[in-house]
Design an enzyme around this catalytic site. Structure first.
Site, mmCIF file in Angstrom:
data_model
loop_
_atom_site.group_PDB
_atom_site.id
_atom_site.type_symbol
_atom_site.label_atom_id
_atom_site.label_comp_id
_atom_site.label_asym_id
_atom_site.label_seq_id
_atom_site.Cartn_x
_atom_site.Cartn_y
_atom_site.Cartn_z
ATOM 1 N N TRP A 171 0.839 -1.190 0.000
ATOM 2 C CA TRP A 171 0.000 0.000 0.000
ATOM 3 C C TRP A 171 0.878 1.246 0.000
ATOM 4 O O TRP A 171 1.748 1.415 0.861
ATOM 5 C CB TRP A 171 -0.886 0.035 1.247
ATOM 6 C CG TRP A 171 -1.982 -0.993 1.247
ATOM 7 C CD1 TRP A 171 -2.254 -1.902 0.278
ATOM 8 C CD2 TRP A 171 -2.950 -1.194 2.286
ATOM 9 N NE1 TRP A 171 -3.333 -2.668 0.629
ATOM 10 C CE2 TRP A 171 -3.788 -2.266 1.860
ATOM 11 C CE3 TRP A 171 -3.194 -0.597 3.514
ATOM 12 C CZ2 TRP A 171 -4.838 -2.729 2.639
ATOM 13 C CZ3 TRP A 171 -4.240 -1.071 4.283
ATOM 14 C CH2 TRP A 171 -5.061 -2.113 3.850
ATOM 15 N N GLU A 172 0.654 2.109 -0.982
ATOM 16 C CA GLU A 172 1.295 3.432 -1.033
ATOM 17 C C GLU A 172 0.229 4.433 -0.609
ATOM 18 O O GLU A 172 -0.705 4.713 -1.355
ATOM 19 C CB GLU A 172 1.799 3.732 -2.446
ATOM 20 C CG GLU A 172 2.899 2.800 -2.942
ATOM 21 C CD GLU A 172 4.285 3.241 -2.495
ATOM 22 O OE1 GLU A 172 4.388 4.338 -1.880
ATOM 23 O OE2 GLU A 172 5.252 2.517 -2.778
ATOM 24 N N ILE A 173 0.370 4.980 0.593
ATOM 25 C CA ILE A 173 -0.759 5.674 1.216
ATOM 26 C C ILE A 173 -0.747 7.187 1.019
ATOM 27 O O ILE A 173 -1.754 7.843 1.307
ATOM 28 C CB ILE A 173 -0.808 5.350 2.718
ATOM 29 C CG1 ILE A 173 0.447 5.853 3.430
ATOM 30 C CG2 ILE A 173 -0.989 3.851 2.935
ATOM 31 C CD1 ILE A 173 0.395 5.702 4.947
#
Length: 558
Positions: free
Chosen positions: A360-362
Protein backbone atom coordinates in the site's frame (compact mmCIF):
# COMPACT_ATOMS: atom_id res chain seq x y z
CA UNK A 1 -2.77 -10.22 -43.96
CA UNK A 2 -0.20 -7.65 -45.19
CA UNK A 3 -0.38 -5.92 -41.78
CA UNK A 4 0.40 -9.18 -40.02
CA UNK A 5 3.35 -9.88 -42.32
CA UNK A 6 4.66 -6.36 -41.88
CA UNK A 7 4.45 -6.65 -38.08
CA UNK A 8 6.20 -10.03 -38.22
CA UNK A 9 9.04 -8.63 -40.38
CA UNK A 10 9.45 -5.68 -37.99
CA UNK A 11 9.61 -8.08 -35.06
CA UNK A 12 12.31 -10.14 -36.81
CA UNK A 13 14.29 -7.03 -37.64
CA UNK A 14 14.14 -5.23 -34.32
CA UNK A 15 13.11 -7.81 -31.71
CA UNK A 16 10.75 -7.40 -28.79
CA UNK A 17 9.97 -3.79 -27.78
CA UNK A 18 11.88 -2.76 -24.70
CA UNK A 19 10.44 -1.14 -21.60
CA UNK A 20 11.61 2.20 -22.94
CA UNK A 21 9.77 1.64 -26.22
CA UNK A 22 6.59 0.73 -24.40
CA UNK A 23 6.77 3.80 -22.21
CA UNK A 24 7.43 6.21 -25.05
CA UNK A 25 4.08 5.36 -26.62
CA UNK A 26 2.58 7.75 -24.07
CA UNK A 27 2.52 11.50 -24.75
CA UNK A 28 5.27 12.13 -22.21
CA UNK A 29 8.83 11.12 -22.95
CA UNK A 30 10.42 8.15 -21.27
CA UNK A 31 12.57 10.41 -19.10
CA UNK A 32 9.51 12.43 -18.05
CA UNK A 33 7.67 9.27 -16.99
CA UNK A 34 10.63 7.98 -15.03
CA UNK A 35 10.93 11.39 -13.39
CA UNK A 36 7.28 11.27 -12.38
CA UNK A 37 7.68 7.79 -10.93
CA UNK A 38 10.67 9.00 -8.91
CA UNK A 39 8.69 11.93 -7.54
CA UNK A 40 9.88 14.78 -9.78
CA UNK A 41 7.60 17.71 -10.45
CA UNK A 42 6.74 17.95 -14.16
CA UNK A 43 4.30 20.62 -15.40
CA UNK A 44 1.55 19.80 -17.88
CA UNK A 45 2.91 22.12 -20.56
CA UNK A 46 5.99 24.16 -21.29
CA UNK A 47 9.57 23.62 -20.26
CA UNK A 48 9.98 25.04 -16.78
CA UNK A 49 13.23 24.90 -14.86
CA UNK A 50 11.86 22.04 -12.77
CA UNK A 51 11.19 19.98 -15.91
CA UNK A 52 14.69 20.71 -17.18
CA UNK A 53 16.07 19.66 -13.79
CA UNK A 54 14.23 16.35 -13.89
CA UNK A 55 15.25 15.58 -17.47
CA UNK A 56 18.87 16.48 -16.84
CA UNK A 57 19.05 14.31 -13.72
CA UNK A 58 17.35 11.28 -15.27
CA UNK A 59 19.44 11.58 -18.44
CA UNK A 60 22.62 11.71 -16.39
CA UNK A 61 21.52 8.60 -14.44
CA UNK A 62 20.78 6.68 -17.64
CA UNK A 63 24.07 7.59 -19.27
CA UNK A 64 26.41 6.99 -16.35
CA UNK A 65 24.56 4.31 -14.38
CA UNK A 66 24.99 6.25 -11.13
CA UNK A 67 23.91 9.52 -9.62
CA UNK A 68 26.15 12.45 -10.59
CA UNK A 69 25.04 16.06 -10.83
CA UNK A 70 26.33 18.02 -13.82
CA UNK A 71 26.91 21.73 -13.36
CA UNK A 72 23.60 22.64 -15.00
CA UNK A 73 21.65 20.31 -12.73
CA UNK A 74 23.39 21.67 -9.64
CA UNK A 75 22.55 25.23 -10.69
CA UNK A 76 18.90 24.32 -11.23
CA UNK A 77 18.76 22.64 -7.83
CA UNK A 78 20.21 25.75 -6.24
CA UNK A 79 17.66 27.94 -7.99
CA UNK A 80 14.78 25.80 -6.76
CA UNK A 81 16.21 25.77 -3.24
CA UNK A 82 16.27 29.58 -3.22
CA UNK A 83 12.68 29.81 -4.41
CA UNK A 84 11.00 28.05 -1.47
CA UNK A 85 12.24 26.34 1.69
CA UNK A 86 11.83 22.61 1.91
CA UNK A 87 9.32 21.18 4.40
CA UNK A 88 10.51 19.91 7.76
CA UNK A 89 8.80 17.46 10.16
CA UNK A 90 6.54 19.14 12.68
CA UNK A 91 7.07 17.12 15.84
CA UNK A 92 4.06 18.69 17.51
CA UNK A 93 1.87 16.11 15.76
CA UNK A 94 4.43 13.74 14.24
CA UNK A 95 6.27 11.41 16.63
CA UNK A 96 9.96 10.64 16.69
CA UNK A 97 11.08 7.03 16.55
CA UNK A 98 11.80 6.93 20.26
CA UNK A 99 8.46 8.53 21.18
CA UNK A 100 6.61 6.14 18.86
CA UNK A 101 8.16 3.05 20.42
CA UNK A 102 7.64 4.42 23.93
CA UNK A 103 3.95 5.01 23.26
CA UNK A 104 3.65 1.51 21.82
CA UNK A 105 5.25 0.09 24.98
CA UNK A 106 2.63 1.88 27.07
CA UNK A 107 -0.25 0.54 24.94
CA UNK A 108 1.04 -3.03 25.21
CA UNK A 109 1.62 -2.75 28.96
CA UNK A 110 -1.98 -1.63 29.47
CA UNK A 111 -3.45 -4.61 27.57
CA UNK A 112 -1.46 -7.73 28.53
CA UNK A 113 -4.44 -10.03 27.90
CA UNK A 114 -4.57 -9.23 24.16
CA UNK A 115 -1.16 -7.72 23.28
CA UNK A 116 2.50 -8.62 23.63
CA UNK A 117 5.74 -7.21 22.29
CA UNK A 118 9.17 -8.46 21.36
CA UNK A 119 12.34 -6.84 20.08
CA UNK A 120 14.50 -8.95 17.79
CA UNK A 121 18.15 -8.01 17.30
CA UNK A 122 20.56 -9.18 14.64
CA UNK A 123 24.10 -8.35 13.49
CA UNK A 124 25.36 -9.17 10.00
CA UNK A 125 28.65 -8.07 8.47
CA UNK A 126 29.33 -5.80 11.44
CA UNK A 127 26.03 -3.96 11.09
CA UNK A 128 23.30 -4.31 13.72
CA UNK A 129 19.61 -3.51 13.76
CA UNK A 130 16.49 -4.36 15.72
CA UNK A 131 12.92 -5.19 14.82
CA UNK A 132 10.03 -4.44 17.15
CA UNK A 133 7.05 -6.76 16.66
CA UNK A 134 3.66 -6.34 18.37
CA UNK A 135 1.31 -9.32 18.58
CA UNK A 136 -2.41 -8.56 18.91
CA UNK A 137 -5.08 -11.18 19.58
CA UNK A 138 -8.32 -9.23 20.08
CA UNK A 139 -10.21 -12.41 20.98
CA UNK A 140 -7.71 -13.31 23.71
CA UNK A 141 -4.42 -15.16 23.87
CA UNK A 142 -5.84 -18.43 25.16
CA UNK A 143 -6.83 -19.75 21.70
CA UNK A 144 -4.13 -21.51 19.62
CA UNK A 145 -2.84 -19.38 16.79
CA UNK A 146 -3.20 -22.24 14.34
CA UNK A 147 -6.98 -21.85 14.68
CA UNK A 148 -6.91 -18.16 13.68
CA UNK A 149 -6.44 -16.08 10.58
CA UNK A 150 -2.93 -14.65 10.67
CA UNK A 151 -2.14 -11.17 9.34
CA UNK A 152 1.26 -9.46 9.27
CA UNK A 153 1.49 -5.71 8.63
CA UNK A 154 4.87 -4.04 8.06
CA UNK A 155 5.51 -0.29 8.23
CA UNK A 156 8.38 2.16 7.60
CA UNK A 157 10.56 -0.05 5.43
CA UNK A 158 12.10 3.18 4.12
CA UNK A 159 13.27 5.76 6.61
CA UNK A 160 11.82 8.85 4.96
CA UNK A 161 8.26 7.45 4.95
CA UNK A 162 7.44 8.72 8.44
CA UNK A 163 3.69 8.82 7.92
CA UNK A 164 3.56 5.01 7.72
CA UNK A 165 4.70 4.52 11.31
CA UNK A 166 2.08 7.09 12.36
CA UNK A 167 -0.56 4.83 10.81
CA UNK A 168 0.92 1.87 12.70
CA UNK A 169 0.72 3.74 16.00
CA UNK A 170 -2.93 4.72 15.47
CA UNK A 171 -3.78 1.18 14.33
CA UNK A 172 -2.35 -0.26 17.55
CA UNK A 173 -4.35 2.23 19.59
CA UNK A 174 -7.54 1.03 17.91
CA UNK A 175 -6.64 -2.66 18.17
CA UNK A 176 -6.22 -2.21 21.92
CA UNK A 177 -9.98 -1.62 22.19
CA UNK A 178 -12.55 -4.39 22.41
CA UNK A 179 -13.72 -5.97 19.14
CA UNK A 180 -17.24 -4.63 19.73
CA UNK A 181 -16.06 -1.02 19.95
CA UNK A 182 -13.78 -1.36 16.92
CA UNK A 183 -16.54 -2.96 14.86
CA UNK A 184 -19.04 -0.21 15.75
CA UNK A 185 -16.50 2.52 14.92
CA UNK A 186 -15.36 1.25 11.53
CA UNK A 187 -18.53 -0.18 9.99
CA UNK A 188 -21.76 1.38 8.77
CA UNK A 189 -24.17 -1.55 9.06
CA UNK A 190 -25.03 -4.13 11.66
CA UNK A 191 -24.07 -7.00 9.34
CA UNK A 192 -20.64 -5.51 8.67
CA UNK A 193 -20.13 -4.87 12.37
CA UNK A 194 -20.88 -8.50 13.22
CA UNK A 195 -18.55 -9.69 10.48
CA UNK A 196 -15.66 -7.47 11.59
CA UNK A 197 -16.15 -8.42 15.23
CA UNK A 198 -16.06 -12.10 14.33
CA UNK A 199 -12.91 -11.65 12.25
CA UNK A 200 -11.19 -9.74 15.04
CA UNK A 201 -12.01 -12.40 17.62
CA UNK A 202 -10.63 -15.12 15.38
CA UNK A 203 -7.48 -13.40 14.11
CA UNK A 204 -3.96 -12.84 15.29
CA UNK A 205 -2.29 -9.72 13.93
CA UNK A 206 1.43 -8.97 13.95
CA UNK A 207 2.50 -5.35 13.47
CA UNK A 208 6.06 -4.25 12.75
CA UNK A 209 5.71 -0.49 13.25
CA UNK A 210 9.22 0.52 12.16
CA UNK A 211 11.23 -2.01 10.19
CA UNK A 212 14.05 0.37 9.22
CA UNK A 213 14.74 2.06 12.55
CA UNK A 214 18.33 3.01 11.68
CA UNK A 215 17.23 4.70 8.46
CA UNK A 216 14.52 6.51 10.40
CA UNK A 217 17.08 7.85 12.86
CA UNK A 218 19.14 9.17 9.96
CA UNK A 219 16.07 11.00 8.65
CA UNK A 220 15.43 12.53 12.06
CA UNK A 221 19.09 13.58 12.08
CA UNK A 222 18.53 15.74 8.98
CA UNK A 223 18.85 13.38 6.00
CA UNK A 224 15.21 13.76 5.01
CA UNK A 225 15.65 11.94 1.68
CA UNK A 226 17.23 8.81 3.17
CA UNK A 227 15.54 5.67 1.91
CA UNK A 228 18.06 2.96 2.78
CA UNK A 229 19.04 1.35 6.06
CA UNK A 230 22.07 2.30 8.15
CA UNK A 231 24.20 -0.01 5.99
CA UNK A 232 23.40 1.79 2.72
CA UNK A 233 21.07 -0.94 1.41
CA UNK A 234 17.48 -0.68 0.22
CA UNK A 235 15.89 -3.51 2.18
CA UNK A 236 13.05 -3.69 -0.35
CA UNK A 237 15.57 -4.78 -3.00
CA UNK A 238 17.28 -7.32 -0.73
CA UNK A 239 15.05 -10.34 -1.39
CA UNK A 240 15.86 -13.32 -3.58
CA UNK A 241 13.28 -13.08 -6.39
CA UNK A 242 15.04 -11.38 -9.33
CA UNK A 243 17.62 -10.00 -6.91
CA UNK A 244 20.39 -7.81 -8.35
CA UNK A 245 18.82 -7.05 -11.74
CA UNK A 246 19.03 -3.40 -12.72
CA UNK A 247 16.84 -1.27 -14.92
CA UNK A 248 18.18 1.53 -17.14
CA UNK A 249 17.47 4.14 -14.50
CA UNK A 250 19.09 2.16 -11.68
CA UNK A 251 20.33 4.53 -8.99
CA UNK A 252 22.64 2.95 -6.39
CA UNK A 253 22.06 5.88 -4.07
CA UNK A 254 18.40 4.82 -3.91
CA UNK A 255 18.13 1.12 -4.75
CA UNK A 256 21.39 -0.63 -3.82
CA UNK A 257 20.28 -4.25 -3.23
CA UNK A 258 23.14 -5.34 -0.97
CA UNK A 259 25.84 -7.98 -1.42
CA UNK A 260 23.39 -10.86 -1.59
CA UNK A 261 19.74 -11.64 -0.79
CA UNK A 262 18.83 -11.22 2.89
CA UNK A 263 22.26 -9.76 3.62
CA UNK A 264 20.73 -7.10 5.90
CA UNK A 265 19.56 -7.64 9.48
CA UNK A 266 16.21 -5.97 8.74
CA UNK A 267 15.26 -8.27 5.87
CA UNK A 268 16.79 -11.31 7.59
CA UNK A 269 14.75 -10.83 10.78
CA UNK A 270 11.59 -10.15 8.79
CA UNK A 271 12.18 -13.32 6.78
CA UNK A 272 12.57 -15.36 9.97
CA UNK A 273 9.38 -13.81 11.33
CA UNK A 274 7.48 -14.77 8.19
CA UNK A 275 8.75 -18.35 8.37
CA UNK A 276 7.68 -18.79 11.97
CA UNK A 277 4.36 -16.93 11.78
CA UNK A 278 3.17 -18.22 8.38
CA UNK A 279 0.67 -15.42 7.71
CA UNK A 280 -2.38 -15.73 5.51
CA UNK A 281 -2.01 -12.05 4.57
CA UNK A 282 0.90 -9.62 4.36
CA UNK A 283 0.60 -5.84 3.92
CA UNK A 284 3.68 -3.67 3.36
CA UNK A 285 2.80 0.00 3.92
CA UNK A 286 4.77 2.71 2.07
CA UNK A 287 4.35 6.30 0.93
CA UNK A 288 5.44 8.25 -2.15
CA UNK A 289 2.27 7.94 -4.22
CA UNK A 290 -1.32 6.78 -3.86
CA UNK A 291 -1.46 3.18 -5.01
CA UNK A 292 -2.60 -0.31 -4.05
CA UNK A 293 -0.21 -2.89 -5.42
CA UNK A 294 -0.14 -6.66 -5.61
CA UNK A 295 2.43 -8.98 -7.23
CA UNK A 296 4.35 -8.69 -9.38
CA UNK A 297 6.95 -5.95 -9.03
CA UNK A 298 9.55 -7.55 -11.31
CA UNK A 299 7.07 -8.26 -14.12
CA UNK A 300 4.49 -6.03 -15.77
CA UNK A 301 1.57 -8.34 -14.98
CA UNK A 302 -0.43 -9.89 -12.18
CA UNK A 303 -0.38 -13.64 -11.49
CA UNK A 304 -2.79 -15.72 -13.54
CA UNK A 305 -4.57 -17.44 -10.68
CA UNK A 306 -8.00 -17.31 -9.09
CA UNK A 307 -6.37 -16.07 -5.91
CA UNK A 308 -4.83 -13.14 -7.79
CA UNK A 309 -8.22 -12.05 -9.07
CA UNK A 310 -9.53 -12.17 -5.52
CA UNK A 311 -6.66 -9.95 -4.39
CA UNK A 312 -7.50 -7.49 -7.15
CA UNK A 313 -11.12 -7.39 -6.00
CA UNK A 314 -10.02 -6.64 -2.43
CA UNK A 315 -7.85 -3.76 -3.63
CA UNK A 316 -10.65 -2.32 -5.74
CA UNK A 317 -12.96 -2.37 -2.73
CA UNK A 318 -10.38 -0.54 -0.60
CA UNK A 319 -9.71 1.95 -3.39
CA UNK A 320 -13.40 2.78 -3.63
CA UNK A 321 -14.02 2.95 0.10
CA UNK A 322 -10.90 4.67 1.42
CA UNK A 323 -8.84 6.12 -1.44
CA UNK A 324 -11.86 7.75 -3.14
CA UNK A 325 -10.87 6.07 -6.40
CA UNK A 326 -7.58 7.96 -6.65
CA UNK A 327 -5.26 5.03 -6.05
CA UNK A 328 -3.54 3.18 -8.85
CA UNK A 329 -4.54 -0.48 -8.56
CA UNK A 330 -2.73 -3.51 -9.97
CA UNK A 331 0.73 -5.02 -10.10
CA UNK A 332 3.58 -2.74 -9.14
CA UNK A 333 5.60 -3.61 -12.26
CA UNK A 334 2.74 -2.72 -14.59
CA UNK A 335 1.16 0.23 -12.80
CA UNK A 336 4.24 2.26 -11.92
CA UNK A 337 5.80 2.03 -15.37
CA UNK A 338 9.08 0.43 -14.31
CA UNK A 339 10.15 -2.90 -12.86
CA UNK A 340 11.50 -3.40 -9.34
CA UNK A 341 13.67 -6.42 -8.62
CA UNK A 342 14.31 -8.17 -5.32
CA UNK A 343 11.23 -6.84 -3.52
CA UNK A 344 9.67 -8.34 -0.42
CA UNK A 345 6.27 -8.52 -2.10
CA UNK A 346 7.38 -10.84 -4.90
CA UNK A 347 9.46 -13.04 -2.60
CA UNK A 348 6.68 -13.49 -0.04
CA UNK A 349 4.18 -14.34 -2.75
CA UNK A 350 6.42 -16.56 -4.90
CA UNK A 351 8.71 -18.30 -2.42
CA UNK A 352 6.73 -18.25 0.83
CA UNK A 353 3.41 -18.67 -0.98
CA UNK A 354 1.44 -16.32 1.24
CA UNK A 355 -2.06 -16.11 -0.31
CA UNK A 356 -2.67 -12.35 0.09
CA UNK A 357 0.30 -10.03 -0.49
CA UNK A 358 -0.18 -6.26 -0.81
CA UNK A 359 1.91 -3.11 -1.00
CA UNK A 360 0.00 0.00 0.00
CA UNK A 361 1.29 3.43 -1.03
CA UNK A 362 -0.76 5.67 1.22
CA UNK A 363 0.40 9.20 0.35
CA UNK A 364 2.44 11.12 -2.20
CA UNK A 365 2.84 14.74 -3.29
CA UNK A 366 3.77 14.51 -6.97
CA UNK A 367 4.16 18.31 -7.18
CA UNK A 368 6.92 18.40 -4.58
CA UNK A 369 10.44 19.34 -5.60
CA UNK A 370 12.84 16.46 -6.08
CA UNK A 371 14.77 17.40 -2.94
CA UNK A 372 11.71 18.30 -0.86
CA UNK A 373 11.48 14.73 0.39
CA UNK A 374 9.49 15.25 3.54
CA UNK A 375 6.74 16.98 1.56
CA UNK A 376 6.91 14.35 -1.16
CA UNK A 377 6.42 11.39 1.21
CA UNK A 378 4.49 12.86 4.15
CA UNK A 379 1.60 15.30 4.70
CA UNK A 380 2.79 18.70 5.87
CA UNK A 381 -0.38 19.92 7.62
CA UNK A 382 -2.29 18.60 10.64
CA UNK A 383 -5.44 18.21 8.53
CA UNK A 384 -3.60 16.24 5.84
CA UNK A 385 -1.91 14.13 8.50
CA UNK A 386 -5.21 13.24 10.15
CA UNK A 387 -6.89 12.46 6.84
CA UNK A 388 -4.16 10.01 5.79
CA UNK A 389 -3.86 8.31 9.17
CA UNK A 390 -7.59 7.88 9.78
CA UNK A 391 -8.28 6.73 6.20
CA UNK A 392 -5.68 3.97 6.18
CA UNK A 393 -6.44 2.73 9.67
CA UNK A 394 -10.02 2.30 8.48
CA UNK A 395 -8.74 0.58 5.32
CA UNK A 396 -6.88 -1.92 7.50
CA UNK A 397 -10.09 -2.93 9.24
CA UNK A 398 -11.92 -3.13 5.92
CA UNK A 399 -9.28 -5.53 4.66
CA UNK A 400 -9.66 -7.66 7.78
CA UNK A 401 -13.45 -7.72 7.40
CA UNK A 402 -13.27 -8.79 3.72
CA UNK A 403 -10.26 -11.06 4.02
CA UNK A 404 -12.12 -14.35 4.17
CA UNK A 405 -13.69 -13.63 0.77
CA UNK A 406 -10.37 -14.74 -0.68
CA UNK A 407 -10.60 -18.42 -1.72
CA UNK A 408 -7.40 -19.38 0.12
CA UNK A 409 -8.29 -17.77 3.45
CA UNK A 410 -10.13 -19.85 6.10
CA UNK A 411 -13.76 -18.74 6.28
CA UNK A 412 -15.39 -17.49 9.47
CA UNK A 413 -19.11 -17.05 10.01
CA UNK A 414 -20.61 -15.03 12.83
CA UNK A 415 -23.66 -17.32 12.81
CA UNK A 416 -21.60 -20.28 13.94
CA UNK A 417 -22.36 -21.25 17.58
CA UNK A 418 -18.80 -20.59 18.71
CA UNK A 419 -18.07 -17.78 16.25
CA UNK A 420 -15.80 -20.06 14.24
CA UNK A 421 -16.88 -21.87 11.11
CA UNK A 422 -15.38 -24.52 8.93
CA UNK A 423 -12.60 -24.06 6.51
CA UNK A 424 -13.66 -24.36 2.92
CA UNK A 425 -13.12 -27.91 1.78
CA UNK A 426 -9.75 -28.55 0.16
CA UNK A 427 -11.28 -30.42 -2.75
CA UNK A 428 -13.74 -27.60 -3.33
CA UNK A 429 -10.93 -25.06 -3.62
CA UNK A 430 -8.97 -27.24 -5.99
CA UNK A 431 -12.03 -27.89 -8.14
CA UNK A 432 -12.75 -24.16 -8.35
CA UNK A 433 -16.48 -24.69 -7.76
CA UNK A 434 -17.72 -21.73 -5.67
CA UNK A 435 -21.08 -23.38 -5.11
CA UNK A 436 -19.43 -26.06 -2.99
CA UNK A 437 -17.63 -23.65 -0.68
CA UNK A 438 -19.11 -22.65 2.65
CA UNK A 439 -19.53 -23.57 6.27
CA UNK A 440 -20.37 -26.90 7.77
CA UNK A 441 -23.87 -27.29 9.25
CA UNK A 442 -24.44 -25.33 12.44
CA UNK A 443 -25.17 -28.47 14.41
CA UNK A 444 -21.64 -29.70 13.67
CA UNK A 445 -19.41 -26.71 14.41
CA UNK A 446 -15.93 -27.19 13.07
CA UNK A 447 -12.73 -25.39 13.81
CA UNK A 448 -10.24 -24.02 11.35
CA UNK A 449 -8.18 -26.76 9.84
CA UNK A 450 -4.70 -27.08 11.25
CA UNK A 451 -3.47 -29.70 8.81
CA UNK A 452 -0.29 -28.71 7.07
CA UNK A 453 2.02 -30.19 4.47
CA UNK A 454 5.58 -29.95 5.71
CA UNK A 455 7.98 -28.58 3.14
CA UNK A 456 11.53 -29.89 3.33
CA UNK A 457 14.17 -27.19 3.10
CA UNK A 458 17.54 -28.38 1.81
CA UNK A 459 19.67 -26.15 3.93
CA UNK A 460 19.72 -25.59 7.67
CA UNK A 461 19.79 -21.98 8.74
CA UNK A 462 20.37 -20.90 12.32
CA UNK A 463 19.46 -17.63 13.89
CA UNK A 464 20.72 -15.86 16.95
CA UNK A 465 18.19 -13.19 17.80
CA UNK A 466 18.19 -11.20 20.98
CA UNK A 467 14.63 -10.99 22.29
CA UNK A 468 13.50 -8.64 25.02
CA UNK A 469 9.97 -8.50 26.36
CA UNK A 470 8.61 -5.05 27.15
CA UNK A 471 7.53 -6.28 30.57
CA UNK A 472 11.15 -5.87 31.63
CA UNK A 473 12.36 -9.46 31.39
CA UNK A 474 16.04 -10.04 30.90
CA UNK A 475 17.23 -10.47 27.31
CA UNK A 476 17.54 -14.03 26.19
CA UNK A 477 19.02 -15.64 23.13
CA UNK A 478 16.69 -17.70 20.99
CA UNK A 479 18.12 -21.16 20.44
CA UNK A 480 19.38 -22.05 17.01
CA UNK A 481 16.49 -23.49 15.03
CA UNK A 482 16.72 -25.58 11.87
CA UNK A 483 15.14 -23.82 8.93
CA UNK A 484 13.19 -26.89 7.86
CA UNK A 485 11.13 -26.89 11.04
CA UNK A 486 9.65 -23.46 10.52
CA UNK A 487 7.78 -23.34 7.20
CA UNK A 488 4.74 -25.58 6.89
CA UNK A 489 2.63 -24.39 4.03
CA UNK A 490 -0.99 -25.08 3.29
CA UNK A 491 -1.48 -27.85 0.71
CA UNK A 492 -4.47 -25.96 -0.67
CA UNK A 493 -2.24 -23.00 -1.37
CA UNK A 494 0.41 -25.18 -2.93
CA UNK A 495 -2.15 -26.83 -5.20
CA UNK A 496 -3.58 -23.49 -6.32
CA UNK A 497 -0.54 -21.23 -6.60
CA UNK A 498 2.13 -23.66 -7.76
CA UNK A 499 1.43 -24.88 -11.31
CA UNK A 500 1.48 -28.62 -11.86
CA UNK A 501 1.63 -30.62 -15.10
CA UNK A 502 -1.77 -31.90 -16.25
CA UNK A 503 -2.72 -35.29 -14.92
CA UNK A 504 -3.06 -38.26 -17.23
CA UNK A 505 -6.80 -38.44 -17.20
CA UNK A 506 -9.90 -37.51 -19.07
CA UNK A 507 -8.88 -33.86 -19.31
CA UNK A 508 -5.69 -34.65 -21.21
CA UNK A 509 -7.57 -37.06 -23.50
CA UNK A 510 -10.16 -34.43 -24.29
CA UNK A 511 -7.41 -32.06 -25.33
CA UNK A 512 -5.69 -34.67 -27.48
CA UNK A 513 -7.96 -34.29 -30.54
CA UNK A 514 -7.52 -30.52 -30.89
CA UNK A 515 -3.76 -30.91 -30.59
CA UNK A 516 -3.63 -33.52 -33.41
CA UNK A 517 -5.88 -31.33 -35.56
CA UNK A 518 -3.65 -28.34 -34.98
CA UNK A 519 -0.56 -30.31 -35.92
CA UNK A 520 -2.22 -31.60 -39.08
CA UNK A 521 -3.28 -28.11 -40.10
CA UNK A 522 0.21 -26.78 -39.51
CA UNK A 523 1.66 -29.60 -41.63
CA UNK A 524 -0.74 -28.91 -44.52
CA UNK A 525 -0.09 -25.17 -44.39
CA UNK A 526 3.65 -25.80 -44.36
CA UNK A 527 3.37 -28.19 -47.30
CA UNK A 528 1.35 -25.73 -49.36
CA UNK A 529 3.76 -22.88 -48.57
CA UNK A 530 6.72 -25.06 -49.49
CA UNK A 531 5.22 -26.13 -52.84
CA UNK A 532 4.35 -22.55 -53.69
CA UNK A 533 7.84 -21.40 -52.81
CA UNK A 534 9.44 -24.09 -55.01
CA UNK A 535 7.16 -23.23 -57.91
CA UNK A 536 7.94 -19.54 -57.55
CA UNK A 537 11.66 -20.26 -57.55
CA UNK A 538 11.33 -22.34 -60.71
CA UNK A 539 9.38 -19.61 -62.50
CA UNK A 540 11.91 -16.96 -61.50
CA UNK A 541 15.03 -18.95 -62.25
CA UNK A 542 13.97 -20.92 -65.40
CA UNK A 543 15.38 -18.37 -67.93
CA UNK A 544 18.72 -18.37 -66.14
CA UNK A 545 18.87 -22.17 -66.22
CA UNK A 546 18.05 -22.19 -69.95
CA UNK A 547 20.83 -19.65 -70.73
CA UNK A 548 23.29 -21.67 -68.65
CA UNK A 549 22.41 -24.90 -70.47
CA UNK A 550 22.80 -23.28 -73.91
CA UNK A 551 26.18 -21.87 -72.94
CA UNK A 552 27.31 -25.25 -71.58
CA UNK A 553 26.19 -27.10 -74.76
CA UNK A 554 28.25 -24.78 -76.95
CA UNK A 555 31.35 -25.48 -74.92
CA UNK A 556 31.01 -29.25 -75.22
CA UNK A 557 33.25 -30.50 -78.08
CA UNK A 558 31.60 -32.41 -80.89
Amino acid sequence: MPKILRAFLIFLAFGKPTTEARLTTNPRTYQDQRAISKGYQLPQAGHSRVSELARATISQQNNQGSYHQPAQTAQLRGAQHRRAPFAQPDWTYYHTAEDTLKMIDEIVAQHPDTMSSQIHRKTLDGYSSELTVITIEPGGRDTPREDKIRVLMNFAQHGREIITSEVALRLLEKLAKSPELVASEFTASQADAQKLESMLRNSVILVSPMENINGRRMVEGGKLCERKNGHGVDTNRNWAVDWGKKEKDYDPSEEYPGKEPLSEPESFMLHELLLSFQPHAWVNVHSGMEALFMPYDHQARIPETRGAQAMLSLLNAINTGHCKGRCVVGSGGKSVGYLAHGTATDYIYERLQVPVVFTWEIYGDQKAHVNDCFRMFNPVSPAGYEDVVSSWVAASFTLLRLLDSHPLIPTLHASSPQGVAAVTNTEDLQSGDPSRTGATPAEEPAVLSTERASIAVPETVTKALQVRDHSGAMPMEVASTPHAQAPELDPVLLATVVPHPPARGSASKMNAVPRVTDLLMLFLVGLIVGVCAIQQMRNCCAPQFRRYNRRRNREVPV
